[in-house]
Enzyme design. Structure first.
Site, PDB file in Angstrom:
ATOM      1  CG  ASP A  13       2.605   0.902  -3.479  1.00 19.92           C
ATOM      2  OD1 ASP A  13       3.329   1.454  -2.639  1.00 19.92           O
ATOM      3  OD2 ASP A  13       2.454   1.320  -4.641  1.00 19.92           O
ATOM      4  CE  LYS A  16       7.211  -2.199   0.973  1.00 18.92           C
ATOM      5  NZ  LYS A  16       6.270  -2.196  -0.168  1.00 18.92           N
ATOM      6  N   GLY A  40       6.116   4.839   0.132  1.00 21.35           N
ATOM      7  CA  GLY A  40       5.027   5.432   0.906  1.00 21.35           C
ATOM      8  C   GLY A  40       4.396   4.297   1.685  1.00 21.35           C
ATOM      9  CG  HIS A  41       6.328   1.962   3.852  1.00 15.73           C
ATOM     10  ND1 HIS A  41       7.460   1.407   4.385  1.00 15.73           N
ATOM     11  CD2 HIS A  41       6.427   1.780   2.508  1.00 15.73           C
ATOM     12  CE1 HIS A  41       8.204   0.907   3.402  1.00 15.73           C
ATOM     13  NE2 HIS A  41       7.607   1.126   2.262  1.00 15.73           N
ATOM     14  CD  GLN A 224      11.534   1.376  -2.995  1.00 14.68           C
ATOM     15  OE1 GLN A 224      12.633   1.044  -2.594  1.00 14.68           O
ATOM     16  NE2 GLN A 224      10.917   2.441  -2.534  1.00 14.68           N
TER      17      GLN A 224
HETATM   18  P1  GDP Z   1       3.453  -0.305   1.460  1.00 13.20           P
HETATM   19  O1  GDP Z   1       4.176   0.655   0.585  1.00 13.20           O
HETATM   20  O2  GDP Z   1       3.824  -1.721   1.169  1.00 13.20           O
HETATM   21  O3  GDP Z   1       3.560   0.019   2.913  1.00 13.20           O
HETATM   22  O4  GDP Z   1       1.903  -0.175   1.050  1.00 13.20           O
HETATM   23  P2  GDP Z   1       1.101   1.203   0.784  1.00 13.20           P
HETATM   24  O5  GDP Z   1       0.840   1.864   2.080  1.00 13.20           O
HETATM   25  O6  GDP Z   1       1.754   2.014  -0.270  1.00 13.20           O
HETATM   26  O7  GDP Z   1      -0.211   0.641   0.106  1.00 13.20           O
HETATM   27  C1  GDP Z   1      -1.045  -0.252   0.740  1.00 13.20           C
HETATM   28  C2  GDP Z   1      -2.436   0.373   0.797  1.00 13.20           C
HETATM   29  O8  GDP Z   1      -3.385  -0.616   1.134  1.00 13.20           O
HETATM   30  C3  GDP Z   1      -2.567   1.421   1.887  1.00 13.20           C
HETATM   31  O9  GDP Z   1      -3.525   2.375   1.504  1.00 13.20           O
HETATM   32  C4  GDP Z   1      -3.051   0.611   3.087  1.00 13.20           C
HETATM   33  O10 GDP Z   1      -3.770   1.407   4.026  1.00 13.20           O
HETATM   34  C5  GDP Z   1      -3.968  -0.356   2.401  1.00 13.20           C
HETATM   35  N1  GDP Z   1      -4.105  -1.680   3.030  1.00 13.20           N
HETATM   36  C6  GDP Z   1      -3.165  -2.411   3.663  1.00 13.20           C
HETATM   37  N2  GDP Z   1      -3.657  -3.631   3.984  1.00 13.20           N
HETATM   38  C7  GDP Z   1      -4.921  -3.658   3.519  1.00 13.20           C
HETATM   39  C8  GDP Z   1      -5.951  -4.650   3.507  1.00 13.20           C
HETATM   40  O11 GDP Z   1      -5.793  -5.760   3.970  1.00 13.20           O
HETATM   41  N3  GDP Z   1      -7.137  -4.298   2.913  1.00 13.20           N
HETATM   42  C9  GDP Z   1      -7.353  -3.080   2.366  1.00 13.20           C
HETATM   43  N4  GDP Z   1      -8.537  -2.840   1.822  1.00 13.20           N
HETATM   44  N5  GDP Z   1      -6.414  -2.134   2.363  1.00 13.20           N
HETATM   45  C10 GDP Z   1      -5.214  -2.418   2.922  1.00 13.20           C
HETATM   46  P1  IMO Z   2       6.805   1.259  -1.444  1.00 15.61           P
HETATM   47  O1  IMO Z   2       7.916   1.116  -0.436  1.00 15.61           O
HETATM   48  C1  IMO Z   2       5.522   1.147  -5.588  1.00 15.61           C
HETATM   49  C2  IMO Z   2       8.400   2.487  -8.604  1.00 15.61           C
HETATM   50  C3  IMO Z   2       8.075   3.765  -9.345  1.00 15.61           C
HETATM   51  C4  IMO Z   2       8.756   3.507 -10.659  1.00 15.61           C
HETATM   52  C5  IMO Z   2      10.018   2.747 -10.248  1.00 15.61           C
HETATM   53  C6  IMO Z   2      11.252   3.620 -10.103  1.00 15.61           C
HETATM   54  O2  IMO Z   2       5.766   2.232  -1.061  1.00 15.61           O
HETATM   55  O3  IMO Z   2       6.262  -0.080  -1.813  1.00 15.61           O
HETATM   56  P2  IMO Z   2      12.082   5.475  -8.402  1.00 15.61           P
HETATM   57  O4  IMO Z   2      11.373   6.632  -7.773  1.00 15.61           O
HETATM   58  O5  IMO Z   2      12.611   4.484  -7.431  1.00 15.61           O
HETATM   59  O6  IMO Z   2      13.106   5.915  -9.390  1.00 15.61           O
HETATM   60  O7  IMO Z   2      10.940   4.724  -9.273  1.00 15.61           O
HETATM   61  O8  IMO Z   2       9.714   2.145  -9.005  1.00 15.61           O
HETATM   62  N1  IMO Z   2       8.405   2.609  -7.113  1.00 15.61           N
HETATM   63  C7  IMO Z   2       7.439   2.143  -6.331  1.00 15.61           C
HETATM   64  N2  IMO Z   2       6.273   1.539  -6.652  1.00 15.61           N
HETATM   65  N3  IMO Z   2       5.897   1.297  -4.298  1.00 15.61           N
HETATM   66  C8  IMO Z   2       7.066   1.870  -3.990  1.00 15.61           C
HETATM   67  O9  IMO Z   2       7.534   1.898  -2.712  1.00 15.61           O
HETATM   68  C9  IMO Z   2       7.892   2.363  -5.026  1.00 15.61           C
HETATM   69  N4  IMO Z   2       9.083   2.989  -5.073  1.00 15.61           N
HETATM   70  C10 IMO Z   2       9.396   3.126  -6.357  1.00 15.61           C
HETATM   71  O10 IMO Z   2       6.679   3.947  -9.474  1.00 15.61           O
HETATM   72  O11 IMO Z   2       7.975   2.640 -11.432  1.00 15.61           O
HETATM   73 MG    MG Z   3       3.758   2.203  -0.765  1.00 14.07          MG
END
Ligand code: GDP
Ligand code: IMO
Ligand code: MG
Length: 423
Positions: A13, A16, A40-41, A224
């Protein structure tokens, strides 16, 4: 042409999805190399927010091909829902999206096994997203899995039945109270498989070799984060794939020598969702503020993310394992308003001061040692140029660059595509 990699350096998270979307205009192909719908991207542009789970984050760019690699595990049911959400955007996904024949399928019974395994662990549970990731990779390495390419065979449903039956007896072995109706789950699954079959299945390693020969620019998208890597993460509280740079080689069939830039993404602080050690975790008002201002809720499960200060010991380790060539610091805007900030630069580990990530990172063994930084009050979200960043933020960035010996090329100041500062 070299293949560039983009991956998360913390516990996922990091942002990416946002950065892949920002960079896609420089690439012809965006290729996801591991993980599955546990990811979840999030992408934000034109006032809209999109969350992708399996589909690569280049999908909103007209010219890019989005490739789901052999290292990915696909749940057809979630994949179908993702495609449905793309419908209003008129994306010609039969052209823009291709799927490796060697990617493994998540079956409904894999999800059941995930739930049963977690329930049986009680307090020691991993905190899995319950998407069936672990059981699917177990079947892959156990040589029992069903792959996308199998869907082109006449007898794939026989293979499916045998495996699903075996899974059902494994579920009962766990002896936990799990309510389910497999028939209903299978109706949904087979419908979704029919949708998946409308996409182009390819021998993706061959496709990527040819693309490299043709001079196409390729970006490999990780899921991840490095601390969730099956080998190098905080085992057993990890996911079931190699989230680190080597995972791009095995998850796409790319030779190590053809890797170019390695973009390492990290948040200006740290978050983690699910169980497992987290040395710099905060249980006070500062942690609560990060979670609230940063809107730290999982994009896949909606669970609140644990928050804490930046951990340079862990970050340095992740940079080393991945061979990161440039860094991108996300969510700097969330730290605005903190009077002072802390960065963990070493651990006190069983009475000794250490600078590396030890085998056992549990809280009872590790106490973070912090360096303090001055905070800044300015709102960064409208800033679009690194020359106007507040002085204390520049000092924070300079310190990280010196410590990690890698340049920070991007500072992200908001979720939108446009809120991205290149340095
Ligand atoms: P990913 O899994 O690495 O793609 O990241 P996620 O989408 O799960 O989580 C990142 C969260 O931070 C999302 O809600 C994005 O919209 C948000 N986000 C990304 N970059 C920034 C930033 O620079 N500032 C803020 N406030 N939010 C951001
Ligand atoms: P993105 O790509 C954050 C965490 C889960 C749990 C562990 C194992 O959005 O960054 P799993 O479902 O793989 O068996 O879970 O890994 N986890 C993540 N945490 N971002 C993710 O993906 C994750 N994918 C799995 O919360 O702790
Ligand atoms: Mg994510």
């Amino acid at each position: 042409m070299a293949v560039d990699l983009l991956l998360g350096l913390q516990w996922g998270d990091e942002g990416k999805g946002k950065i892949v979307d920002v960079l896609t205009s420089n690439y012809n192909i965006i290729a996801r190399f591991q993980g599955g719908p546990n990811a979840g991207h999030t992408l934000v542009f034109n006032g809209m927010k999109h969350v992708l789970h399996t589909i690569p984050s280049g999908i909103f760019h007209e010219k890019a091909i989005n490739l789901v690699g052999n290292g990915v595990v696909i749940d057809p049911v979630i994949f179908k829902k993702e495609l449905e959400k793309l419908a209003p955007h008129n994306i010609d996904y039969k052209k823009a999206l291709v799927v490796s024949r060697k990617a493994h399928l998540i079956l409904p019974t894999h999800r059941l096994l995930d739930a049963a395994s977690e329930a049986s662990k009680g307090k020691a549970k991993i905190g899995s997203t319950l998407k069936g990731i672990g059981p699917t990779y177990m079947d892959k390495t156990g040589r029992n899995g069903i792959r996308v390419g199998d869907l082109e065979l006449d007898n794939w449903k026989e293979k499916y039945r045998l495996l699903a039956n075996k899974h059902e007896s494994m579920v009962s072995f766990y002896n936990v109270d799990l309510q389910y109706n497999l028939e209903e789950l299978e109706v949904e699954f087979f419908e979704a498989v029919d949708v998946l079959k409308t996409l182009k299945f390819i021998d993706s390693e061959e496709y990527l070799h040819q693309a490299q020969k043709d001079g196409k620019a390729i970006l490999a998208e990780g899921a991840q984060g490095s601390l969730l890597d099956i080998d190098f993460g905080t085992y057993p509280f990890v996911t079931s794939s190699n989230t680190t740079a080597a995972g791009a080689c095995t998850g796409l069939g790319i030779a190590p020598g053809s890797i170019g830039k390695v973009f390492g993404i990290f948040k200006a602080y740290t978050t983690r969702v699910g169980s497992g050690p987290f040395p710099t975790e905060l249980f006070d008002e500062d942690g609560e503020t990060m979670g609230r201002v940063g809107n730290e809720f999982g994009a896949t499960t909606g669970r609140s993310r644990r928050c804490g200060w930046l951990d340079l010991v862990a970050l340095r380790y992740a940079c080393q394992v991945n061979g990161v060539t440039q860094l991108m610091m996300m969510k700097a805007d969330v730290l605005s308003g903190f009077k002072s900030l802390k960065v963990c630069t070493a651990y006190r580990y069983r009475g000794e001061i250490i600078h590396h990530l030890p085998y056992n990172v549990e809280a009872k063994n590790v106490t973070p040692i912090y360096t303090d930084f001055e905070g800044w009050a300015e709102d960064l979200t409208e800033m679009n140029n690194d020359s106007i960043l507040p002085k204390p933020l520049n000092a924070y960035i300079d310190f990280l660059e010196k410590e990690l010996e890698i340049p920070i090329k991007v500072v992200s100041v908001g979720p939108d595509r446009k809120q991205t500062i290149f340095r």
